[in-house]
Design an enzyme around this catalytic site. Structure first.
Site, PDB file in Angstrom:
ATOM      1  N   ASP A 224     -36.995 -19.318  19.714  1.00 35.36           N
ATOM      2  CA  ASP A 224     -35.662 -19.713  20.108  1.00 35.36           C
ATOM      3  C   ASP A 224     -35.089 -18.356  20.403  1.00 35.36           C
ATOM      4  O   ASP A 224     -35.418 -17.275  19.728  1.00 35.36           O
ATOM      5  CB  ASP A 224     -34.893 -20.839  19.268  1.00 35.36           C
ATOM      6  CG  ASP A 224     -33.860 -21.317  20.152  1.00 35.36           C
ATOM      7  OD1 ASP A 224     -33.635 -20.904  21.052  1.00 35.36           O
ATOM      8  OD2 ASP A 224     -33.353 -22.304  19.614  1.00 35.36           O
TER       9      ASP A 224
HETATM   10  C1  BGC Z   1     -31.250 -22.998  22.577  1.00 40.24           C
HETATM   11  C2  BGC Z   1     -32.625 -23.228  23.261  1.00 40.24           C
HETATM   12  C3  BGC Z   1     -32.487 -22.580  24.761  1.00 40.24           C
HETATM   13  C4  BGC Z   1     -32.472 -20.994  24.392  1.00 40.24           C
HETATM   14  C5  BGC Z   1     -32.250 -20.466  25.759  1.00 40.24           C
HETATM   15  C6  BGC Z   1     -30.899 -21.583  22.612  1.00 40.24           C
HETATM   16  O1  BGC Z   1     -29.773 -21.246  21.810  1.00 40.24           O
HETATM   17  O2  BGC Z   1     -31.338 -23.519  21.222  1.00 40.24           O
HETATM   18  O3  BGC Z   1     -32.853 -24.618  23.366  1.00 40.24           O
HETATM   19  O4  BGC Z   1     -33.505 -22.924  25.422  1.00 40.24           O
HETATM   20  O5  BGC Z   1     -31.033 -21.081  23.807  1.00 40.24           O
HETATM   21  O6  BGC Z   1     -30.786 -20.763  26.394  1.00 40.24           O
END
Ligand code: BGC
Length: 768
Positions: A224
């Site tokens: 993530d």
């Molecule tokens: C979120 C993800 C997301 C990523 C990119 C993170 O903070 O948990 O679900 O895909 O950011 O935006």
């Protein structure tokens, strides 16, 4: 050309916020990643990039959020949505869409519940699998997230989810397992949090032993955003790509580990091979194709119609008479809440509010966007309601109440809306409440109104869908994908969910209906509840080996659809488990008078429990569909009840689980050490350190003021972007802050040294 080790390591870390690195000399192109999963959030680098949906993105179709689509109980619908999003991604040259999310809804307060499908792993896994199949059919890759046990937003970057093995297998992992084995995504995103003491990005048991070796996943694991804990441990664990791109600093430590023999170069090679298989120039998909905006808007409308849930309809007050005198009340009729905040936030191509879809109906404000009201607005609403045949109130959760990045403070609706509903219901002949929210809310007013239609967060075409549902052009057919308790305190994890520190999953397997049924705790609206304008009759339920069939007839006078839920009721053999569990579901569309037979093919796994492996307790089970039930004889093995669970919460679900109960299924738990000056690490956040360190206090205040100023809000504001950004920066471990900010790592290690009481060392680190 042979790739040297430095290049290999560099390839495993992104180039920037949304791209991987290109090495044309090795036949490797850059991959473009964008958020999903309720539409495409493609940000152009020139317009500013972020992981919280703050900066603008290219207009895209906004579909209903997962929490609503799940109520359709139709993976086929999720597949069409995934395909449409895949088409939009392909048209913009996006290779990987970050979604769907298959985390279970453990507790109604998780701020991100709107992005997840259900409290039930089969429903969640099958909906996610449908979405994945659809997206992947366009040649675009999907990335299933957030693996695993990311079930809260507060402290999401650092909290440790303590979950016993059985609960993991039967619930939280099971949702992902189904999504992977039935959907076959190209990528999986590791969650921010720790699972049983190990950060998910470093978790070999999760990323290799289970995901790849047990489930046969052969795709890419991506962290993530900013979630890489330790590059060396992550390589060992099977975590391939760290996103987003940051100043690339890991190489020397990784090379040292390879030289010392503590990391096998083969582990890096495996990650390289997996990135290469998606990024090899020859694997480029056809990009730039056009998509049909109107068709996608129609699909968004259909998805909202198929998923909206008619929770109550006394005296058939709905559908509304076309020539009747209705009044619409509430700000949400004008400014419909149709999506959630955070990384899934879409810039919609088109947006139709209820008032735009039904311009001829009289509207009064009643309460404001933020859910507050005043005597003037209430008086006007009451007068309008008293002079109409039906008052339709638009209510639910304002944007500030639920969002990615922080959890909800309570399950209650805003005070102003509660006052409005009470006042209008007392004055109106008939009252209908149309609800917008991404998750369950307490409805203390439910008995005072005639009808309730749950629209969830219905996407850009929510207003058009609502018109057709309210006026009966289509019959509601959604069923709740999560239980709605009377009050928050009724849910099994209410006493532990919001605790700071570790997330102790003390309720074990008793999540959602699995708990309420066993504990005999009545709920406002149960899992699977949903009414229709027509009626259905179930008949002929029979089991033949592992095949169960049942016939459904539309006995009413209008067309409708029924989701048939097949539950299995376990034998009373002393094995600790829920009373009933969902084992199959299928949605059938029926014209008046029409009937169809649905057949479910179950497998041994449908009856299995986890006891150091999947075991099938032998006995007589009951298959249940609608009001019917029939016996099923399962020749499994004789299992003995777990002796340690006698008298615990897990046997009876009486009261709430105690720490001692939990230790019986989990083992000894210890509280995480408190961060102490002198021993702070890159895993501590500025927020944690600010009380023990002046430099961190200064940094905290500076970032807080900058964010507040940038967003034009006051410090301490409840604005969701402000709360999200505070948590994502000051609440995140320094290592996440460093990756996401792209600031030189020396700055952060310098700050850390100063915070630990070594100012000189800190300054030198910052300089050099
Ligand atoms: C979120 C993800 C997301 C990523 C990119 C993170 O903070 O948990 O679900 O895909 O950011 O935006």
């Amino acid at each position: 050309m042979k790739m040297n080790i430095k290049t290999k390591i560099a390839l495993c870390s992104g180039a920037d916020f949304w791209h991987t690195r290109a090495y044309p000399e090795h036949g490797i192109r850059s991959l473009t990643l964008s958020d999903g999963p309720h539409g495409l959030r493609k940000q152009e680098t020139s317009g500013g990039t972020d992981m919280l949906g703050i900066n603008d993105s290219v207009p895209a179709t906004s579909f209903p959020t997962a929490s609503l689509t799940a109520c359709s109980f139709a993976p086929e619908l999720a597949e069409r949505i995934g395909k449409a999003i895949g088409e939009e991604a392909a048209s913009l040259g996006v290779d990987i869409v970050l979604g769907p999310g298959a985390n279970l809804k453990r507790n109604p307060l998780c701020g991100r519940n709107f992005e997840y499908f259900s409290e039930d792993p089969l429903l969640s896994g099958r909906m996610a699998a449908g979405w994945i199949r659809g997206a992947e059919s366009t040649g675009v890759s999907s990335c299933l997230k957030h693996f695993a046990c990311n079930n809260r937003e507060n402290s999401r970057f650092s909290s440790d989810s303590l979950v016993d093995e059985r609960t993991l297998r039967e619930l939280y992992l099971s949702s992902f397992e189904t999504a992977i084995t039935e959907g076959h995504p190209s990528a999986v995103m590791s969650a921010y949090n720790k699972l049983n003491g190990v950060y998910c990005s470093d978790n070999k048991k999760l990323l290799t032993d289970i995901l790849r070796n047990e489930w046969g996943f052969d795709g890419l694991v991506i962290t993530d955003w900013g979630g890489l804990s330790d590059r060396i441990a992550a390589f060992r664990a099977g975590c391939d790509l760290s996103m987003p791109g940051s100043r690339f600093t890991e190489a020397s430590a990784v090379i040292k580990a390879v030289k010392k023999g503590t990391l096998a170069e083969e582990d890096i090679d495996k990650a390289v091979a997996r990135i290469r298989s998606l990024a090899s120039s020859s694997a480029d998909t056809v990009k730039g194709s056009a998509f049909d905006r109107e068709k996608h808007n129609k699909l968004a409308k259909e998805a909202a119609e198929e998923s909206a849930v008619l929770l109550k309809n006394d005296g058939n007050v709905l559908p509304l008479a076309p020539d009747g005198k209705a009044v619409f009340i509430g700000a949400m009729a004008k400014n419909m809440r149709y999506q959630g905040s955070g990384s899934s936030h879409i810039n919609p191509i088109k947006l139709t509010s209820p008032l735009e879809a039904m311009p001829d109906v009289r509207w009064v404000e009643g309460c404001c966007d933020d859910g507050s009201t005043c005597d003037g607005l209430l008086c006007e609403a009451v007068r309008a309601a008293a002079s109409a045949d039906v008052a339709v109130i638009f209510a639910g959760l304002p944007e500030t109440y639920e969002s990615e990045g922080f959890d909800r403070d309570s399950m209650k609706m805003p005070e102003g809306q509660l006052r409005l509903i009470d006042a209008v219901a007392a004055a109106a002949e008939k009252t209908v409440v149309v609800l917008f929210s991404g998750s369950a809310v307490e409805c203390p007013w439910a008995d005072n109104v005639d009808a309730i239609l749950y629209m969830g967060l219905p996407g850009q075409a929510g207003g058009e869908a609502l018109r057709d549902l309210l006026y009966g052009y289509i019959s509601p057919s959604g069923k709740l994908a999560e239980s709605w308790p009377y009050v928050y305190e009724d849910c099994a994890s209410s006493e532990t969910f919001s605790n700071p520190g570790n997330s102790v999953y003390a309720e074990g397997i008793y999540v959602g209906y699995r708990y309420y049924e066993k504990a005999s705790v009545p709920v406002r609206f149960p899992f699977g509840h949903g009414l229709s304008y027509t009626s259905f009759e179930y008949s002929g339920l029979r089991a033949d080996g592992m095949k169960v069939s049942v016939s459904i007839k539309n006995t009413g006078s209008s067309a409708g659809a029924e989701s048939v839920l097949l539950m299995s009721r376990a034998p009373g053999d002393g094995i600790v488990r829920p009373i009933r569990e969902l084992r199959g579901f299928e949605k059938v569309k029926l014209a008046p008078g029409e009937s169809k037979t649905v057949t479910f093919s179950l497998s041994e796994r449908s009856f299995a429990v986890w006891q150091n492996g999947w075991k099938i307790p032998a006995g007589t089970y009951y298959a249940e569909a609608g009001p019917l039930s029939c016996e099923m004889h399962i020749a499994g093995e004789k299992l003995s009840p777990h002796p340690d669970l006698k008298g615990t919460f897990y046997e009876s679900c009486l009261g709430k689980p105690s720490a001692a109960d939990f230790e019986k299924i989990y083992g000894k738990i210890s509280e995480p050490p408190r961060p102490v000056k002198g021993f702070y690490t890159m895993n501590n956040s500025v927020e944690e350190m600010k009380d023990g360190s002046l430099i961190m206090k200064i940094l905290y205040r500076a970032v807080e003021s900058t964010l507040a100023k940038g967003l034009g809000v006051k410090k301490g504001s409840s604005d969701p972007s402000f709360r999200m950004m505070m948590n994502a920066s000051l609440g995140a471990p320094l290592r996440c802050m460093q990756i996401s900010s792209g600031v030189k790592p020396g700055i952060f290690s310098g700050l850390l040294a100063i915070a630990n009481g070594h100012p000189l060392r800190g300054i030198l680190k910052m300089i050099f």
